[in-house]
Design an enzyme around this catalytic site. Structure first.
Site, PDB file in Angstrom:
ATOM      1  N   ASP A  66     101.748  95.485 -25.248  1.00 55.97           N
ATOM      2  CA  ASP A  66     101.364  94.340 -26.056  1.00 55.97           C
ATOM      3  C   ASP A  66     102.575  93.789 -26.801  1.00 55.97           C
ATOM      4  OD1 ASP A  66      99.367  92.641 -27.183  1.00 55.97           O
ATOM      5  OD2 ASP A  66      99.594  93.757 -29.050  1.00 55.97           O
ATOM      6  N   THR A  99     101.131  86.692 -26.586  1.00 53.80           N
ATOM      7  CA  THR A  99     102.298  86.870 -27.453  1.00 53.80           C
ATOM      8  C   THR A  99     103.587  87.031 -26.646  1.00 53.80           C
ATOM      9  OG1 THR A  99     101.813  89.240 -27.574  1.00 53.80           O
ATOM     10  CG2 THR A  99     101.010  87.885 -29.361  1.00 53.80           C
ATOM     11  N   THR A 100     103.514  87.762 -25.542  1.00 57.65           N
ATOM     12  CA  THR A 100     104.716  87.944 -24.730  1.00 57.65           C
ATOM     13  C   THR A 100     105.153  86.603 -24.150  1.00 57.65           C
ATOM     14  OG1 THR A 100     103.763  90.063 -24.122  1.00 57.65           O
ATOM     15  CG2 THR A 100     105.715  89.371 -22.928  1.00 57.65           C
ATOM     16  N   ASP A 388      92.423  91.889 -27.751  1.00 61.75           N
ATOM     17  CA  ASP A 388      92.920  90.649 -27.149  1.00 61.75           C
ATOM     18  C   ASP A 388      91.827  89.978 -26.327  1.00 61.75           C
ATOM     19  OD1 ASP A 388      95.344  91.213 -28.252  1.00 61.75           O
ATOM     20  OD2 ASP A 388      96.472  91.295 -26.370  1.00 61.75           O
TER      21      ASP A 388
END
Ligand code: ADP
Ligand code: MG
Length: 550
Positions: A66, A99-100, A388
């Protein structure tokens, strides 16, 4: 007294320890720092992305895929790098997933900006171009996105599965997607998702496939006393935020005891106080007490004698959740409450897992996802993946727009941005094109991480989109460029829009800086005096330890 300033000598306004970096050096410094962060998470992107093992200064280990977790756990010691971490945090808050992607795009924007700076294009033009492109990109995403019906459970499950692919939750993703969608649907009232009514509880010991969705709350505690009932049907339930203990006065009181009977009197007094508290609970008609604070041994004994089930030191969050599902008030003063403050429901004991299941009245909503995994590491990563997925499903239900994943949306938007760039005047045009190129990082990295040829993939993808296949993306499992929407790789549009917005803002923030003035060294970690010249990236020292593993 006064020393005359000599002609030609610079006036010194900064202390000796301070550092100053200007213009291209400042930009280079910042861009390198930001890119270092982006590179650190890139290898985790997508279903075939790898995990990272993070060891903190206390030796605690986190194994995760994550993006935001990795960046938060990394001991980053550089102000610019920290701005990129904020991109991930914003993305996490606003979208819950992606997010990545957001961080990787920010890094790529800066990499491409560097090329433009090398061609002597002024940062202002780049910033303006990026801004224009980002606005346009959001409009394009909205245009490309497809509307979903909030009742389309099949599609919602695909959204959940896409988000969990490649995470700890992967192996049981079908089962988990089912309960995730059911969970979100049970806390949705007239199109409004209310996450307040959804709780996650974790348990180690069993496999993730035994995770379940339960109506009501799960309280991972034991009764305070062996002689208490273990469950209670149709019970009046008191939620208490006051200790059932002898009150300790704030001021130190001194008791002067002159003979033994006085001491006894004093102790009797204390016992009376405690008895009174218990009596107040009994009088209210409560059958069960969930107390956020402590319960004295003697009070436990009295409560057990009355057949009242009491649980102490219940987590604050759990007490609040119980309030929602039981329709109770949290009582913080036993001298001032009544039966109307009690909630109503059933309390059941699971002896094997040592848990209580608490259910409210028939029509009450409020559900708990009980996540199970064999070990703490497994459960933690499972929880991150499921959180998520819950967020993206909730978002899809409330926003109603989805796009095709596997790089499909990025390549389509890039294609459209290149057309848009033709109409942009001046050097900003180059920046818009650079923005379009940056988006293609997503399919390139997805391919790379899956061990596929990223150039071939991109060529195929571009060709497909130029011939009008809007949903053509890379399915990393088949290795083919195909309609990813059909293949069930579906993501919420909002998360993609947010990723571009925060990535652009961060890149522009970095590009706007042409002067770094640091009081002391350029490290944000004040305890660390490694320091170092900015040119030598001394400030990145905190990341050095992770460097080899990236
Ligand atoms: P993020 O932190 O950005 O969510 P992830 O590691 O979760 O990063 O990866 C998300 C990316 O993986 C998205 O671009 C998504 O479309 C892509 N993806 C998910 N499933 C597949 C698949 N089967 N094939 C290719 N790409 C996929
Ligand atoms: Mg994700």
């Amino acid at each position: 007294m006064s020393q005359r300033m000599q002609q030609g000598q610079p006036m010194i306004v900064m202390s000796e320890e301070s550092q100053r970096v200007k213009d291209r050096d400042a930009q280079d410094y910042n861009i390198q720092a930001a890119r270092a962060v982006a590179d650190a998470v890139r290898s985790t992107l997508g279903p075939k992305g790898m995990d990272k093992m993070l060891v903190d200064s206390m030796g605690d280990v986190t194994i995760t895929n994550d993006g935001v977790t990795i960046l938060k756990e990394m001991d980053i010691d550089n102000p610019t790098a920290e701005m990129i971490v904020e991109v991930a945090e914003t993305q996490e808050d606003e979208a819950g997933d992606g997010t990545t992607t957001a961080v990787a795009i920010a890094g790529e924007l800066l990499k491409n900006a560097e090329d433009l700076l090398d061609q002597d294009i002024h940062p202002t033009a780049i910033i303006k171009g990026f801004h224009l492109a980002s606005q346009q990109a959001r409009e394009e995403i909205d245009d490309i996105s497809e509307d979903v019906d909030a009742d389309d459970e099949d599609l919602l499950r695909k959204v959940a599965e896409t988000s969990m692919t490649g995470k700890g939750a992967e192996l049981d993703k079908e089962h988990l997607a089912n309960i995730i969608v059911e969970a979100i649907r049970s806390v949705t009232v007239e199109g409004q998702v209310d996450m307040e009514y959804l709780n996650i509880e974790t348990q180690t010991g069993q496999s993730a496939s035994n995770s379940e969705l339960l109506k009501g709350a799960v309280i991972d505690k034991d009764p305070v006393h062996d002689n208490m009932p273990k469950s209670a049907k149709e019970a009046n339930i008191l939620l208490l935020n006051e200790a059932v203990e002898i009150e300790e006065t704030d001021v130190d009181t001194e008791v002067n005891v002159t003979d033994p009977s006085q001491l006894q009197q004093f102790l009797d007094q204390e016992e009376k106080q405690l008895k009174q508290k218990v009596q107040q609970i009994i009088d209210s008609g409560a059958d069960v007490v969930f107390c956020q604070k402590g319960i004295d041994d003697l009070a436990q004994h009295y409560l057990a004698k009355e057949g009242i089930l009491a649980v102490r030191r219940v987590k604050k969050a759990d007490v609040r959740f119980l309030r929602e599902i039981l329709g109770a008030n949290i009582v913080s003063d036993l001298d001032d409450f009544g039966p109307e403050d009690l909630g109503f429901g059933n309390v059941e004991r699971d002896e094997e897992d040592e848990l209580f299941y608490v259910k409210g009245a028939e029509n009450a909503h409020g559900v708990t996802l009980l996540l199970r995994g064999s070990t703490d590491h497994v459960v933690d990563e499972l929880e991150r993946g499921v959180t998520d997925a819950l967020d993206v499903v909730a978002q899809t239900v409330s926003d109603g727009r989805v796009v095709a994943g596997g790089g499909a949306i990025e390549v389509e938007v890039a294609d459209r941005l290149r057309n848009f760039a033709d109409g942009v005047e001046g050097r900003e045009q180059l920046a818009v094109e650079a923005f379009a190129d940056s988006l293609e990082l997503v399919p390139r990295v997805l391919a790379e991480n899956a061990g596929l040829d990223s150039i071939d993939t991109l060529v195929d993808l571009r060709a497909a989109h130029e011939s009008g296949e809007k949903r053509a993306g890379l399915n990393v499992f088949s290795g083919d460029v195909e309609d990813t929407f059909e293949a069930g790789i579906v993501e919420p549009a909002h998360s993609k829009e947010q990723a571009l917005t925060s990535a652009t803002e961060a890149a522009n923030l970095v590009l706007k800086i042409d002067d770094i003035i640091a009081a002391g060294d350029l490290s944000t970690d004040k305890g660390d005096d490694e320091g170092g010249a900015p040119g030598g990236m001394g400030g990145m020292g905190g990341m050095g330890g992770m460097g080899g593993a990236m």
